[in-house]
Design a protein around this motif. Structure first.
Motif, PDB file in Angstrom:
ATOM      1  N   THR A  19       0.751  -1.268   0.082  1.00 52.11           N
ATOM      2  CA  THR A  19       0.004  -0.087  -0.041  1.00 52.11           C
ATOM      3  C   THR A  19       0.962   1.251  -0.082  1.00 52.11           C
ATOM      4  OG1 THR A  19      -1.696  -1.213   1.372  1.00 52.11           O
ATOM      5  CG2 THR A  19      -1.744   1.261   1.112  1.00 52.11           C
ATOM      6  N   VAL A  20       0.622   2.085  -0.907  1.00 51.90           N
ATOM      7  CA  VAL A  20       1.480   3.170  -0.982  1.00 51.90           C
ATOM      8  C   VAL A  20       0.553   4.757  -0.995  1.00 51.90           C
ATOM      9  CG1 VAL A  20       3.304   2.201  -2.191  1.00 51.90           C
ATOM     10  CG2 VAL A  20       1.507   3.187  -3.593  1.00 51.90           C
ATOM     11  N   LEU A  21       0.961   5.723  -0.625  1.00 52.16           N
ATOM     12  CA  LEU A  21       0.437   7.082  -0.728  1.00 52.16           C
ATOM     13  C   LEU A  21       1.208   7.791  -1.684  1.00 52.16           C
ATOM     14  CD1 LEU A  21      -0.063   8.069   3.125  1.00 52.16           C
ATOM     15  CD2 LEU A  21      -1.914   7.505   1.450  1.00 52.16           C
ATOM     16  N   VAL A  22       0.406   8.367  -2.718  1.00 54.44           N
ATOM     17  CA  VAL A  22       0.848   9.052  -3.927  1.00 54.44           C
ATOM     18  C   VAL A  22      -0.045  10.404  -3.829  1.00 54.44           C
ATOM     19  CG1 VAL A  22       1.748   7.129  -5.341  1.00 54.44           C
ATOM     20  CG2 VAL A  22      -0.779   8.127  -5.484  1.00 54.44           C
ATOM     21  N   GLU A  23       0.465  11.526  -4.413  1.00 55.80           N
ATOM     22  CA  GLU A  23      -0.074  12.659  -4.561  1.00 55.80           C
ATOM     23  C   GLU A  23      -1.587  12.315  -5.239  1.00 55.80           C
ATOM     24  OE1 GLU A  23       1.444  15.992  -6.168  1.00 55.80           O
ATOM     25  OE2 GLU A  23       3.441  15.820  -4.659  1.00 55.80           O
ATOM     26  N   ARG A  24      -2.561  13.349  -4.950  1.00 63.61           N
ATOM     27  CA  ARG A  24      -3.936  12.885  -5.272  1.00 63.61           C
ATOM     28  C   ARG A  24      -4.087  12.563  -6.926  1.00 63.61           C
ATOM     29  NH1 ARG A  24      -8.917  17.063  -5.154  1.00 63.61           N
ATOM     30  NH2 ARG A  24     -10.498  15.772  -4.865  1.00 63.61           N
ATOM     31  N   LEU A  25      -4.880  11.479  -7.113  1.00 65.98           N
ATOM     32  CA  LEU A  25      -5.243  11.224  -8.584  1.00 65.98           C
ATOM     33  C   LEU A  25      -6.872  11.379  -8.673  1.00 65.98           C
ATOM     34  CD1 LEU A  25      -3.328   7.782  -8.602  1.00 65.98           C
ATOM     35  CD2 LEU A  25      -2.735   9.958  -9.634  1.00 65.98           C
ATOM     36  N   ALA A  26      -7.158  11.677  -9.898  1.00 67.56           N
ATOM     37  CA  ALA A  26      -8.526  12.033 -10.138  1.00 67.56           C
ATOM     38  C   ALA A  26      -9.307  10.461 -10.702  1.00 67.56           C
ATOM     39  CB  ALA A  26      -8.623  12.893 -11.217  1.00 67.56           C
ATOM     40  N   ALA A  27      -9.371   9.669  -9.508  1.00 73.22           N
ATOM     41  CA  ALA A  27      -9.843   8.463  -9.742  1.00 73.22           C
ATOM     42  C   ALA A  27     -10.848   7.964  -8.478  1.00 73.22           C
ATOM     43  CB  ALA A  27      -8.886   7.280  -9.951  1.00 73.22           C
ATOM     44  N   ARG A  63      -7.700   2.686  -2.878  1.00 74.81           N
ATOM     45  CA  ARG A  63      -8.440   2.441  -1.780  1.00 74.81           C
ATOM     46  C   ARG A  63      -9.141   3.631  -0.831  1.00 74.81           C
ATOM     47  NH1 ARG A  63      -4.721  -1.022   1.948  1.00 74.81           N
ATOM     48  NH2 ARG A  63      -6.761  -1.337   3.155  1.00 74.81           N
ATOM     49  N   GLY A  64      -8.676   4.919  -1.429  1.00 80.89           N
ATOM     50  CA  GLY A  64      -9.270   5.841  -0.780  1.00 80.89           C
ATOM     51  C   GLY A  64      -8.355   7.020  -0.711  1.00 80.89           C
ATOM     52  N   GLU A  65      -8.934   8.228   0.026  1.00 79.11           N
ATOM     53  CA  GLU A  65      -8.130   9.576   0.097  1.00 79.11           C
ATOM     54  C   GLU A  65      -7.726   9.622   1.406  1.00 79.11           C
ATOM     55  OE1 GLU A  65      -9.483  12.727  -2.081  1.00 79.11           O
ATOM     56  OE2 GLU A  65      -9.594  11.787  -3.957  1.00 79.11           O
ATOM     57  N   THR A  93      -3.788   9.933  -2.483  1.00 77.83           N
ATOM     58  CA  THR A  93      -4.457   9.001  -2.513  1.00 77.83           C
ATOM     59  C   THR A  93      -3.898   7.702  -2.212  1.00 77.83           C
ATOM     60  OG1 THR A  93      -5.353  10.115  -4.645  1.00 77.83           O
ATOM     61  CG2 THR A  93      -5.615   7.600  -4.567  1.00 77.83           C
ATOM     62  N   GLU A  94      -4.643   6.921  -1.481  1.00 79.87           N
ATOM     63  CA  GLU A  94      -3.998   5.312  -1.023  1.00 79.87           C
ATOM     64  C   GLU A  94      -4.208   4.505  -2.163  1.00 79.87           C
ATOM     65  OE1 GLU A  94      -4.134   2.476   2.803  1.00 79.87           O
ATOM     66  OE2 GLU A  94      -5.604   4.382   2.590  1.00 79.87           O
ATOM     67  N   LEU A  95      -3.021   3.855  -2.593  1.00 78.97           N
ATOM     68  CA  LEU A  95      -3.365   2.792  -3.648  1.00 78.97           C
ATOM     69  C   LEU A  95      -2.709   1.395  -3.208  1.00 78.97           C
ATOM     70  CD1 LEU A  95      -1.439   4.774  -6.657  1.00 78.97           C
ATOM     71  CD2 LEU A  95      -4.098   4.516  -6.172  1.00 78.97           C
TER      72      LEU A  95
END
Length: 103
Positions: A19-27, A63-65, A93-95
């Motif tokens: 699980t990684v945190l990246v800058e906000r994605l529009a999904a 998975r969420g924000e 955004t959590e992926l």
């Protein structure tokens, strides 16, 4: 097998199941996202040149924000009684990484 991907100006090392945190994605939540700009794929052998990485893909599920940590700032100019406090929280955004495919 792991890969290094670029997202939001930062690089992340990802593996399937992580699980990684990246800058906000529009999904929307639950959508599957492909992270294309793969920089390195390491499995049985290391792939690092652009020709080798042409078909490499990383698939992830949103998975969420979440909000990042609060950043507090303070500016002032001496001798003028001018002061300003400000704060900021970056949205992330959590992926969940599903698959790393080599080309």
């Amino acid at each position: 097998m792991y890969a290094v991907v670029r997202s939001g100006g930062k690089q992340e090392r990802v593996e399937p199941g992580a699980t990684v945190l990246v800058e906000r994605l529009a999904a929307p939540v639950g959508a599957e996202v492909e992270l294309e700009p793969v920089l390195v794929v390491d499995g049985e052998r290391v792939l690092a040149t652009p020709a080798e990485l042409a078909g490499a893909r990383v698939t992830a599920r949103v998975r969420g924000e979440r909000l990042g940590p609060k950043i507090r700032g303070f500016t002032y100019k001496p001798k003028t009684n001018q002061r300003r406090r400000f704060g900021h929280r970056q949205r992330h955004t959590e992926l969940e990484i599903l698959e790393v495919r080599a080309g």
